[in-house]
Design a protein around this motif. Structure first.
Motif, short mmCIF file in Angstrom:
data_model
loop_
_atom_site.label_atom_id
_atom_site.label_comp_id
_atom_site.label_asym_id
_atom_site.label_seq_id
_atom_site.Cartn_x
_atom_site.Cartn_y
_atom_site.Cartn_z
N MET A 1 0.91 -1.28 -0.09
CA MET A 1 -0.12 -0.23 -0.12
C MET A 1 1.14 1.20 0.20
O MET A 1 1.99 1.72 0.71
CB MET A 1 -1.48 0.12 1.35
CG MET A 1 -1.58 1.71 1.31
SD MET A 1 -2.90 1.26 3.41
CE MET A 1 -3.71 -0.06 1.86
N THR A 2 0.69 2.39 -1.15
CA THR A 2 1.09 2.74 -1.10
C THR A 2 0.74 4.49 -0.59
O THR A 2 -0.87 4.52 -0.16
CB THR A 2 1.49 3.88 -2.44
OG1 THR A 2 0.50 3.71 -3.14
CG2 THR A 2 3.19 3.07 -3.26
N GLY A 3 1.24 4.67 0.48
CA GLY A 3 0.39 6.35 0.82
C GLY A 3 1.07 7.27 -0.03
O GLY A 3 1.01 7.79 -1.23
N CYS A 186 -8.26 1.05 -6.24
CA CYS A 186 -7.22 2.00 -5.85
C CYS A 186 -7.93 3.81 -6.19
O CYS A 186 -8.13 4.11 -6.70
CB CYS A 186 -6.16 1.51 -7.74
SG CYS A 186 -5.32 0.22 -7.07
N ARG A 187 -6.82 4.77 -5.81
CA ARG A 187 -7.20 6.04 -5.72
C ARG A 187 -6.45 6.03 -6.95
O ARG A 187 -5.05 6.20 -7.23
CB ARG A 187 -6.59 6.97 -4.35
CG ARG A 187 -8.30 6.08 -2.98
CD ARG A 187 -6.80 7.14 -2.16
NE ARG A 187 -7.81 7.41 -1.06
CZ ARG A 187 -8.01 8.49 0.31
NH1 ARG A 187 -6.60 9.02 -0.11
NH2 ARG A 187 -8.87 7.55 1.24
N PRO A 188 -7.25 6.99 -8.02
CA PRO A 188 -6.18 7.13 -9.14
C PRO A 188 -4.86 8.14 -9.08
O PRO A 188 -4.94 9.76 -8.02
CB PRO A 188 -7.41 7.64 -10.54
CG PRO A 188 -8.01 8.08 -9.47
CD PRO A 188 -8.42 7.87 -8.10
N ARG A 189 -3.76 8.64 -9.70
CA ARG A 189 -2.50 8.68 -9.73
C ARG A 189 -2.61 9.28 -10.91
O ARG A 189 -2.16 7.85 -11.64
CB ARG A 189 -1.66 8.24 -8.39
CG ARG A 189 -2.17 8.59 -6.68
CD ARG A 189 -0.88 7.62 -5.87
NE ARG A 189 0.65 8.31 -6.80
CZ ARG A 189 1.45 7.66 -6.21
NH1 ARG A 189 1.60 6.65 -5.33
NH2 ARG A 189 3.09 8.07 -6.34
N HIS A 226 -2.69 2.76 -4.00
CA HIS A 226 -2.48 3.51 -2.88
C HIS A 226 -4.08 3.31 -2.05
O HIS A 226 -5.00 3.39 -2.67
CB HIS A 226 -3.31 5.50 -2.94
CG HIS A 226 -3.25 6.43 -1.95
ND1 HIS A 226 -3.16 7.24 -1.97
CD2 HIS A 226 -2.82 6.06 -0.15
CE1 HIS A 226 -3.47 7.97 -1.32
NE2 HIS A 226 -3.42 7.28 -0.51
N SER A 227 -4.69 3.32 -1.23
CA SER A 227 -5.32 2.74 -0.24
C SER A 227 -6.65 1.55 -0.54
O SER A 227 -6.95 1.24 -0.72
CB SER A 227 -6.75 3.64 -0.11
OG SER A 227 -6.24 4.69 0.70
N MET A 228 -5.44 0.92 -1.37
CA MET A 228 -6.16 -0.83 -2.45
C MET A 228 -6.34 -1.70 -0.97
O MET A 228 -7.70 -1.57 -1.03
CB MET A 228 -4.58 -1.45 -3.62
CG MET A 228 -5.73 -2.12 -3.80
SD MET A 228 -4.08 -3.06 -4.84
CE MET A 228 -5.21 -5.10 -5.16
N VAL A 229 -5.96 -1.78 -0.46
CA VAL A 229 -5.97 -2.57 0.91
C VAL A 229 -7.27 -2.82 1.28
O VAL A 229 -7.97 -3.36 1.42
CB VAL A 229 -5.44 -3.19 1.63
CG1 VAL A 229 -5.10 -4.48 2.70
CG2 VAL A 229 -4.03 -3.96 0.94
N GLU A 254 -14.31 -5.07 -12.64
CA GLU A 254 -14.43 -5.36 -14.60
C GLU A 254 -14.76 -3.44 -14.70
O GLU A 254 -14.89 -3.18 -16.15
CB GLU A 254 -15.81 -5.95 -14.95
CG GLU A 254 -15.44 -7.71 -14.92
CD GLU A 254 -14.00 -8.17 -16.12
OE1 GLU A 254 -14.23 -7.59 -17.12
OE2 GLU A 254 -13.68 -9.16 -15.53
N LEU A 255 -15.87 -3.23 -13.71
CA LEU A 255 -16.15 -2.40 -13.78
C LEU A 255 -15.32 -0.78 -14.04
O LEU A 255 -14.80 -0.09 -14.73
CB LEU A 255 -16.97 -1.21 -13.08
CG LEU A 255 -18.83 -2.36 -12.96
CD1 LEU A 255 -18.95 -1.92 -11.28
CD2 LEU A 255 -19.19 -1.76 -14.22
N ARG A 256 -13.91 -1.19 -13.39
CA ARG A 256 -12.93 -0.25 -13.72
C ARG A 256 -12.64 0.85 -12.67
O ARG A 256 -12.42 1.88 -13.98
CB ARG A 256 -12.44 -0.18 -14.49
CG ARG A 256 -11.09 -1.27 -15.46
CD ARG A 256 -10.70 -2.20 -16.42
NE ARG A 256 -10.81 -3.33 -17.40
CZ ARG A 256 -9.90 -3.65 -17.67
NH1 ARG A 256 -9.59 -2.81 -18.72
NH2 ARG A 256 -9.75 -4.87 -18.32
N ARG A 257 -13.75 1.59 -12.23
CA ARG A 257 -14.36 2.67 -12.20
C ARG A 257 -14.17 2.79 -10.54
O ARG A 257 -14.88 1.95 -9.37
CB ARG A 257 -15.55 3.19 -12.24
CG ARG A 257 -15.70 3.43 -13.40
CD ARG A 257 -17.25 4.51 -14.33
NE ARG A 257 -17.84 3.42 -13.38
CZ ARG A 257 -18.61 2.81 -13.70
NH1 ARG A 257 -18.67 2.39 -14.55
NH2 ARG A 257 -19.64 2.17 -12.81
#
Length: 302
Positions: A1-3, A186-189, A226-229, A254-257
Motif C-alpha cells: 500500500m502506497t502513501g 485504487c485512488r487514481p494517480r 494507494h488505499s487498495m487493501v 470489470e467496471l474499473r471505476r
C-alpha cells in the motif's frame, strides 16, 4: 500500500557509502502515514530526524519497502539508508558493540515509543528495500463478536457491530486473486498503473493463536495502489454483512471505476506484517527488473 507522496528514485550506493538495511515496526495511530509531509508527523520524518541525531549528520534519506497510509501499522517494515563508512563505524561511540546493534540501541534512546527499529545491518550487494521486494503481506483484523473485543487492542483491531459471514467473504476474496486491473480499488494517480498481481487474499476466523475469534484477512501482492487493501476490505465487508453477493466483488474489477466500489475500511485494522525478498544473489536483478518495469510504464503513460 502506497502513501500519499512518492519516494525519490532509489539508486545503488556509490563506492564511498554503505547501504544499511533497517527492520522496523510502528504504531500508525498518531502518524499521517509513512511519507514525509510538511507540517505533519510521519514515520519517515520521525525516523530520518532520529538517524540524523544519532549519526551526527543531516537527516539522511530513507527508502522504504511499502509506504503505509495514515493510521496503518507495521510489524515487518523494511527500509534502507546509505551512509559513509566512517559514519557507520563512528556510531559505536563508547559502546562495545558492532555498529548495527549500536545504532539500534542509540535509536531506541531518541525515537518515540510508537516507532521501534529492531535490526540494522549492512545490506547484501544489490539490495533495495523498495525495488528488490518480491511481495508485501498485510493483515486486516476485525472483532465482530462482543466476546472478541479487546480494549487493549482497540488501536489495531476494528470493532464491527454486525456479525460477518466469513465463508462468503472468503469466496469473494478468491475471485480477486491473480493479475488484474484494480482501478476500482485504487485512488487514481497520474501516470501510475493500477495493474497488480494479488498473490493471496484469504479471510478466516482463527481457532487458535493471538487472533482467535477475530475475522482476519491476509493479503499479499507484488505491490499495492494507494488505499487498495482498505478498498478491498470495504468491498468484502459489504459481502460479509449480506448486503452484496460474493460475485459482486469480482464484477467491480470489470467496471474499473473507483466510485463504483464500496467505501474504504478503517485504517487502524491494517498492519504490514512482512516484506519478502529473493535470495541475496538475485537482489540486484530483482531491483533492475522492477525499476525497468516502473520506468517503462511511466514512459507509456506520459
Amino acid at each position: 500500500m502506497t502513501g500519499p507522496a512518492p519516494s525519490a528514485p532509489s539508486v545503488p550506493p556509490d563506492d564511498a557509502s554503505l547501504r544499511i538495511r533497517l527492520d522496523l515496526a510502528y504504531d500508525g495511530t498518531h502518524f499521517a502515514g509513512w511519507a514525509t509531509q510538511p507540517g505533519l508527523r510521519t514515520v519517515q520524518g520521525t525516523l530520518e530526524t532520529a538517524l540524523g541525531t544519532v549519526l551526527r549528520t543531516p537527516p539522511p534519506r530513507l527508502t522504504v519497502a511499502g509506504r503505509t497510509d495514515a493510521g496503518v501499522h507495521a510489524r515487518g517494515q523494511v527500509a534502507h539508508v546509505d551512509v559513509g563508512p566512517d559514519t557507520w563505524a563512528a556510531v559505536r561511540g563508547r559502546l562495545e558493540l558492532e555498529p548495527g546493534p549500536a545504532l539500534v540501541r542509540r535509536l531506541t534512546g531518541v525515537l518515540p515509543p510508537d516507532v521501534v527499529v529492531h535490526r540494522a545491518a549492512p545490506a547484501p550487494a544489490g539490495f533495495d528495500a523498495r525495488f528488490s521486494a518480491l511481495a508485501r503481506r498485510y493483515d486486516y483484523r476485525l472483532a465482530d463478536r462482543p466476546e472478541c473485543v479487546d480494549p487493549l487492542r482497540r488501536a489495531s483491531v476494528v470493532q464491527h457491530r454486525r456479525p460477518l459471514d466469513v465463508a462468503a467473504m472468503a469466496s469473494a476474496a478468491r475471485r480477486l486473486v491473480g493479475r488484474h486491473d484494480f482501478a476500482a480499488f485504487c485512488r487514481p494517480r497520474p501516470g501510475a498503473t493500477t495493474i497488480r498481481t494479488l498473490e493471496r487474499l484469504d479471510v478466516e476466523r482463527p481457532s487458535e493463536g493471538p487472533d482467535v475469534g477475530l475475522v482476519v484477512a491476509t493479503v499479499a501482492a507484488d505491490a499495492f495502489c494507494h488505499s487498495m487493501v482498505r478498498a478491498l476490505m470495504g468491498a468484502l465487508l459489504a459481502v460479509g454483512e449480506g448486503r452484496r453477493e460474493s460475485s459482486w466483488v469480482a464484477g467491480l474489477l470489470e467496471l474499473r471505476r473507483r466510485e463504483a466500489a464500496a467505501p474504504t475500511a478503517p485504517a487502524h485494522g491494517l498492519t504490514l506484517e512482512e516484506v519478502t525478498y529473493p535470495e541475496d544473489g538475485r537482489l540486484a536483478e530483482r531491483a533492475r527488473v522492477t525499476r525497468a518495469r516502473r520506468e517503462a510504464h511511466e514512459v507509456v503513460t506520459r
